[in-house]
Write a protein that holds these residues in place. Structure first.
Motif, PDB file in Angstrom:
ATOM      1  N   PRO A   1     -14.819  -8.535 -29.963  1.00  0.00           N
ATOM      2  CA  PRO A   1     -14.915  -8.017 -31.337  1.00  0.00           C
ATOM      3  C   PRO A   1     -14.222  -8.945 -32.334  1.00  0.00           C
ATOM      4  O   PRO A   1     -13.207  -9.572 -32.015  1.00  0.00           O
TER       5      PRO A   1
ATOM      6  N   GLU B   1     -13.416 -10.075 -36.731  1.00  0.00           N
ATOM      7  CA  GLU B   1     -13.306  -9.746 -38.141  1.00  0.00           C
ATOM      8  C   GLU B   1     -13.837 -10.935 -38.928  1.00  0.00           C
ATOM      9  O   GLU B   1     -13.856 -12.064 -38.433  1.00  0.00           O
TER      10      GLU B   1
ATOM     11  N   PRO C   1     -20.581  -9.314 -35.568  1.00  0.00           N
ATOM     12  CA  PRO C   1     -19.524  -8.478 -34.991  1.00  0.00           C
ATOM     13  C   PRO C   1     -18.745  -9.107 -33.844  1.00  0.00           C
ATOM     14  O   PRO C   1     -17.700  -8.604 -33.458  1.00  0.00           O
TER      15      PRO C   1
END
Length: 239
Positions: A105, A107, A148
């Motif tokens: 994951p 950012e 993502p």
């Protein structure tokens, strides 16, 4: 013969009337000045130039090992800066290490050090018109919303800003496994230091239509056959 006292009183009355007229005139000027809004330096510049220049700044900074690549974007006449860059969603080292093997994951906003020039190692800024900026900034936000996952070998921070450069019509080094500093410097070299997304004459004319066309979605680089060996070439920390 006129009475001297009468002459004196007449002179005094005339002076008083002049003073009243001057005071009234000053009040009218002050009132008119208050009705007009004061121009800020930015608005004055916009009115003078008749244009607003926007930019995307491709940047690289130091990190724990091989560094991080990201972009600044916004208006050149404003202090507000938007930051976009792909990195693991946590500062914990474990997801980062796993990200050299499998996607983790991510950012896509600013990370520690992105706003500090003390960490900066390379920068290449490209200016654009308002119509161009609307398209490019919308694409950056789209890319942020649809990216993502992070992986050191297949789609890392360099691959992320490389997609932005391609969308802007820039030539790109084509190797997202370069160190961020080397990639940004190479980007500037292959574009011969080009300063505008379009020609300078077009960049100074807000009414001109942008000539470059771009795809609406990002095309992520395909994973190399030796993805794991390529990832091993990276250091054990950084983005």
């Amino acid at each position: 013969m006129r009475d001297p006292g009468t002459k004196t009183r007449g002179l005094a009355l005339g002076v008083s009337l002049c003073a009243v007229a001057i005071a009234a005139g000053l009040q009218i000027q002050v009132a008119n000045a208050q009705d007009k809004p004061a121009a800020t330096p930015a608005s004055a510049q916009a009115q003078t130039n008749g244009k607003a220049i926007y930019y995307v700044d491709f940047r690289a900074r130091t990190a724990a090992s091989y560094g991080h690549a990201f972009v600044w974007y916004g208006r050149a006449d404003q202090k507000q800066i938007e930051v976009a860059g792909l990195h693991p969603a946590t500062e914990n080292v474990i997801p980062y290490i796993l990200g050299h093997v499998i996607p983790v994951p991510s950012e896509t906003g600013k990370s520690y050090g992105d706003l500090d020039d003390d960490y900066l190692t390379a920068s290449y800024r490209v200016y654009m018109t308002e119509p161009e900026a609307k398209r490019v900034f919308a694409y950056i936000k789209h890319l942020q919303a649809t990216s993502p996952l992070w992986n050191a070998a297949t789609y890392n921070c360099v691959a992320f800003i490389q997609d932005i450069a391609r969308y802007m019509g820039l030539q790109v080094p084509g190797n997202h496994l370069l160190y961020p500093e080397d990639w940004v410097k190479r980007l500037k070299e292959v574009n011969h230091g080009r300063r505008y997304m379009s020609g300078p004459a077009v960049a100074q004319a807000p009414s001109a239509k942008p000539t470059a066309t771009a795809h609406a979605t990002a095309q992520k680089p395909a994973a190399p056959a030796n993805a794991q060996s390529a990832a091993a070439g990276y250091a054990a920390a950084g983005y």
